[in-house]
Design an enzyme around this catalytic site. Structure first.
Site, PDB file in Angstrom:
ATOM      1  N   ASN A   1       0.853  -1.198   0.000  1.00  0.00           N
ATOM      2  CA  ASN A   1       0.000   0.000   0.000  1.00  0.00           C
ATOM      3  C   ASN A   1       0.888   1.247   0.000  1.00  0.00           C
ATOM      4  O   ASN A   1       2.111   1.143   0.012  1.00  0.00           O
ATOM      5  CB  ASN A   1      -0.947  -0.016   1.202  1.00  0.00           C
ATOM      6  CG  ASN A   1      -0.183  -0.126   2.505  1.00  0.00           C
ATOM      7  OD1 ASN A   1       0.614   0.745   2.845  1.00  0.00           O
ATOM      8  ND2 ASN A   1      -0.401  -1.220   3.229  1.00  0.00           N
TER       9      ASN A   1
ATOM     10  N   ASP B   1      -3.640  -6.362   4.299  1.00  0.00           N
ATOM     11  CA  ASP B   1      -4.678  -7.256   4.845  1.00  0.00           C
ATOM     12  C   ASP B   1      -4.453  -8.709   4.456  1.00  0.00           C
ATOM     13  O   ASP B   1      -4.757  -9.606   5.218  1.00  0.00           O
ATOM     14  CB  ASP B   1      -6.062  -6.809   4.341  1.00  0.00           C
ATOM     15  CG  ASP B   1      -6.447  -5.461   4.932  1.00  0.00           C
ATOM     16  OD1 ASP B   1      -6.136  -5.239   6.116  1.00  0.00           O
ATOM     17  OD2 ASP B   1      -7.030  -4.640   4.206  1.00  0.00           O
TER      18      ASP B   1
ATOM     19  N   LYS C   1      10.226 -15.513 -11.194  1.00  0.00           N
ATOM     20  CA  LYS C   1       9.369 -14.472 -11.773  1.00  0.00           C
ATOM     21  C   LYS C   1       8.336 -15.112 -12.697  1.00  0.00           C
ATOM     22  O   LYS C   1       8.686 -15.876 -13.600  1.00  0.00           O
ATOM     23  CB  LYS C   1      10.226 -13.471 -12.552  1.00  0.00           C
ATOM     24  CG  LYS C   1       9.404 -12.333 -13.091  1.00  0.00           C
ATOM     25  CD  LYS C   1      10.209 -11.367 -13.922  1.00  0.00           C
ATOM     26  CE  LYS C   1       9.252 -10.418 -14.627  1.00  0.00           C
ATOM     27  NZ  LYS C   1       9.900  -9.609 -15.632  1.00  0.00           N
TER      28      LYS C   1
ATOM     29  N   PHE D   1      -4.508   2.860  15.168  1.00  0.00           N
ATOM     30  CA  PHE D   1      -4.901   3.896  14.215  1.00  0.00           C
ATOM     31  C   PHE D   1      -6.135   3.446  13.445  1.00  0.00           C
ATOM     32  O   PHE D   1      -6.336   2.245  13.243  1.00  0.00           O
ATOM     33  CB  PHE D   1      -3.758   4.188  13.230  1.00  0.00           C
ATOM     34  CG  PHE D   1      -2.722   5.104  13.822  1.00  0.00           C
ATOM     35  CD1 PHE D   1      -1.881   4.665  14.828  1.00  0.00           C
ATOM     36  CD2 PHE D   1      -2.612   6.415  13.389  1.00  0.00           C
ATOM     37  CE1 PHE D   1      -0.944   5.503  15.404  1.00  0.00           C
ATOM     38  CE2 PHE D   1      -1.677   7.268  13.942  1.00  0.00           C
ATOM     39  CZ  PHE D   1      -0.842   6.814  14.954  1.00  0.00           C
TER      40      PHE D   1
ATOM     41  N   LYS E   1     -13.486  -0.059  16.563  1.00  0.00           N
ATOM     42  CA  LYS E   1     -12.121  -0.599  16.463  1.00  0.00           C
ATOM     43  C   LYS E   1     -11.445  -0.636  17.833  1.00  0.00           C
ATOM     44  O   LYS E   1     -10.723  -1.576  18.163  1.00  0.00           O
ATOM     45  CB  LYS E   1     -11.318   0.265  15.483  1.00  0.00           C
ATOM     46  CG  LYS E   1     -10.178  -0.455  14.835  1.00  0.00           C
ATOM     47  CD  LYS E   1      -9.707   0.238  13.576  1.00  0.00           C
ATOM     48  CE  LYS E   1     -10.629  -0.054  12.401  1.00  0.00           C
ATOM     49  NZ  LYS E   1     -10.161   0.513  11.148  1.00  0.00           N
TER      50      LYS E   1
ATOM     51  N   LYS F   1     -10.221  -4.300  19.000  1.00  0.00           N
ATOM     52  CA  LYS F   1      -8.780  -4.561  19.048  1.00  0.00           C
ATOM     53  C   LYS F   1      -8.213  -4.483  20.457  1.00  0.00           C
ATOM     54  O   LYS F   1      -7.011  -4.629  20.656  1.00  0.00           O
ATOM     55  CB  LYS F   1      -8.057  -3.577  18.138  1.00  0.00           C
ATOM     56  CG  LYS F   1      -8.589  -3.595  16.708  1.00  0.00           C
ATOM     57  CD  LYS F   1      -7.495  -3.507  15.703  1.00  0.00           C
ATOM     58  CE  LYS F   1      -8.056  -3.530  14.295  1.00  0.00           C
ATOM     59  NZ  LYS F   1      -7.057  -3.777  13.281  1.00  0.00           N
TER      60      LYS F   1
HETATM   61  O1  C5P Z   1      -8.362  -2.981  10.884  1.00  0.00           O
HETATM   62  P1  C5P Z   1      -7.577  -1.821  10.448  1.00  0.00           P
HETATM   63  O2  C5P Z   1      -6.529  -2.153   9.442  1.00  0.00           O
HETATM   64  O3  C5P Z   1      -8.379  -0.630  10.026  1.00  0.00           O
HETATM   65  O4  C5P Z   1      -6.847  -1.361  11.793  1.00  0.00           O
HETATM   66  C1  C5P Z   1      -5.912  -0.357  11.834  1.00  0.00           C
HETATM   67  C2  C5P Z   1      -5.027  -0.501  13.044  1.00  0.00           C
HETATM   68  O5  C5P Z   1      -4.693  -1.865  13.265  1.00  0.00           O
HETATM   69  C3  C5P Z   1      -3.718   0.212  12.867  1.00  0.00           C
HETATM   70  O6  C5P Z   1      -3.285   0.632  14.150  1.00  0.00           O
HETATM   71  C4  C5P Z   1      -2.819  -0.872  12.300  1.00  0.00           C
HETATM   72  O7  C5P Z   1      -1.458  -0.627  12.557  1.00  0.00           O
HETATM   73  C5  C5P Z   1      -3.316  -2.096  13.015  1.00  0.00           C
HETATM   74  N1  C5P Z   1      -3.219  -3.330  12.219  1.00  0.00           N
HETATM   75  C6  C5P Z   1      -2.314  -4.299  12.547  1.00  0.00           C
HETATM   76  N2  C5P Z   1      -2.288  -5.484  11.828  1.00  0.00           N
HETATM   77  C7  C5P Z   1      -3.111  -5.666  10.799  1.00  0.00           C
HETATM   78  C8  C5P Z   1      -4.027  -4.691  10.434  1.00  0.00           C
HETATM   79  C9  C5P Z   1      -4.052  -3.528  11.166  1.00  0.00           C
HETATM   80  O8  C5P Z   1      -1.550  -4.114  13.489  1.00  0.00           O
HETATM   81  N3  C5P Z   1      -3.038  -6.800  10.123  1.00  0.00           N
END
Ligand code: C5P
Length: 432
Positions: free
Chosen positions: A244, A313, A323, A360, A374, A378
């Protein structure tokens, strides 16, 4: 043509004293000088005697239209020249700063005009080191840099690259543009952020009660801080990947701010093109799984864990080890199986103990509502929420954030990422 309304009032014009020391990077000081002038800053130059062998003082005099100071005793009209120079400066930038001058500053030696001025100055001092890689990495130089950092000197770290001495490695002075940006950020620190503090009163970002920059507040002394930053990169084959646009700037700014405030900081960073902040232990990783492992280690004894990374994700379940070619491997490419990456924040925060956990949330809509969900999902103590889309957030220097905690959401606060990093730590530090 310049109109009168474009001319800054004299009291708003800031003065940067630019110290130039003796190394080949001295010629780049001209570019820094011009960059600062273009941003409305008055620049005065002080040089070491060695620096004059690389760039003639006349060059700086022509560019600044001001006298260039070199010798302690060369101005009969001003017998205490180092004090008047020091008093005039809103910021003292030494760029390039040689290992020799850093050693002198760390030892408190003032044996020429530049070093005595550095001792006398009360404004922030920013150093942009430059040296041969072996001189730069010499433990004595590193010790001196750490000591200067602890004394409150700020650094724009040297980068890696081809060095004038023919060596490849760290020691090349940071890009003039980067140095100018950093200096402007320091100068503007207190006055430009247009946010509100969390009680609704206008925030004076970056300043403590005495008017000192809040970066000099050492309220994280003895604390361990872990920060994740940047994107993760998930290989499809040796040349392709899923990732990303995260620049890592906010995470790096937070790590730098925490170190300035006295914390022992581990920054677990995905691939980004940023230099390690001064005094921060950087663990570089590529994939989400590597980030989980590295973050897990630092998390165990952390007092504060800040998850600023933009973790991919998903990842290809079985990356190809050669390759894949268009035409011959189309079917295999079209059938790439993706698996979900671990949620690093959720995994670690679910088992949290002493750690204060900050996550975040970059949201396109219903920012507070989504961030609140969130926070619970989390198991975080605080979510830094921001609105994304329309070119905001990723890769930019400025941002607008809100703090979402169990008790509710704050007013939005805006500023540069460096300023917001300080505001975040201002909010979190009393809770540790
Ligand atoms: O679920 P989302 O990606 O929106 O969540 C964002 C937060 O979760 C951020 O703090 C990001 O660093 C953390 N995150 C993580 N591992 C992931 C996805 C998100 O630590 N696989």
């Amino acid at each position: 043509m310049t109109t009168t309304s474009e001319i800054a009032a004299p009291e708003t014009i800031k003065t940067v004293l630019l110290g130039v020391t003796g190394c080949i990077g001295a010629y780049k000081a001209c570019e820094i000088l011009r960059g600062l002038q273009k941003r409305g800053v008055r620049v005065k130059v002080v040089m070491t005697e060695h620096a004059t062998h690389f760039v003639d003082p006349l060059t700086f005099r022509s560019l600044t239209h001001e006298k260039v100071a070199v010798d302690l005793f060369d101005d009969p009209t001003d017998p205490i020249h180092h004090i008047s120079l020091a008093d005039e400066a809103d910021l003292f930038l030494i760029a390039p700063c040689t290992a020799n001058v850093m050693a002198k500053l760390a030892a408190g030696i003032g044996d020429d005009l530049l070093t005595t001025t550095a001792l006398a100055v009360t404004a922030p001092v920013v150093l942009a080191p430059a040296a041969n890689v072996h001189m730069y990495e010499n433990p004595i130089t590193q010790r001196n840099m750490n000591a200067l950092h602890d004394f409150g000197f700020k650094f724009v770290e040297a980068g890696e690259g081809y060095l004038a001495c023919g060596y490849q490695g760290r020691g090349r002075m940071a890009d003039p543009e980067l140095i100018v940006d950093y200096v402007m950020e320091q100068l503007e620190g207190a006055s430009t952020a247009k946010g509100q503090d969390l009680n609704g009163t206008p925030a004076v970002l970056g300043q403590d009660e005495d008017g000192a920059l809040s970066a000099s507040v050492r309220d994280l002394e003895g604390k361990k801080v872990m920060v994740t930053a940047g994107p993760t990169v998930e290989p499809i084959d040796p040349v392709r990947y899923i990732s990303n646009h995260s620049s890592g700037k906010f995470g790096y700014a937070i790590a730098a701010a925490a170190a300035e405030r006295g914390a022992e900081v581990t920054l677990v960073s995905g691939p980004v093109s940023l230099d390690a902040p001064a005094g921060v232990n950087v663990v570089r990783v590529t994939t989400a799984c590597e980030m989980l492992e590295a973050a897990g280690k630092a998390f165990a004894d952390a007092d504060l864990a800040i998850f600023a990374a933009a973790v991919a994700d998903v990842r290809p379940a079985n990356p190809f080890n050669r390759k894949m070619k268009k035409g011959t491997d189309d079917a295999a490419l079209a059938a790439i199986e993706l698996v979900e990456n671990p949620d690093i924040l959720k995994t670690l925060a679910t088992a949290k103990d002493q750690q204060f956990v900050v996550g975040f949330a970059a949201e396109t809509d219903h920012v507070v509502e989504n961030a609140t969900k969130k926070l619970k999902r989390k198991n975080a103590n605080l979510i830094v929420a921001n609105q994304v889309g329309g070119g905001r957030a990723f890769g930019q220097n400025d941002n607008e954030i809100m703090f979402v905690e169990a008790g509710g959401a704050s007013e939005p606060v805006s500023g540069t990422k460096a300023q917001l990093a300080q505001v975040l730590l201002d909010r979190v530090a009393p809770q540790l």
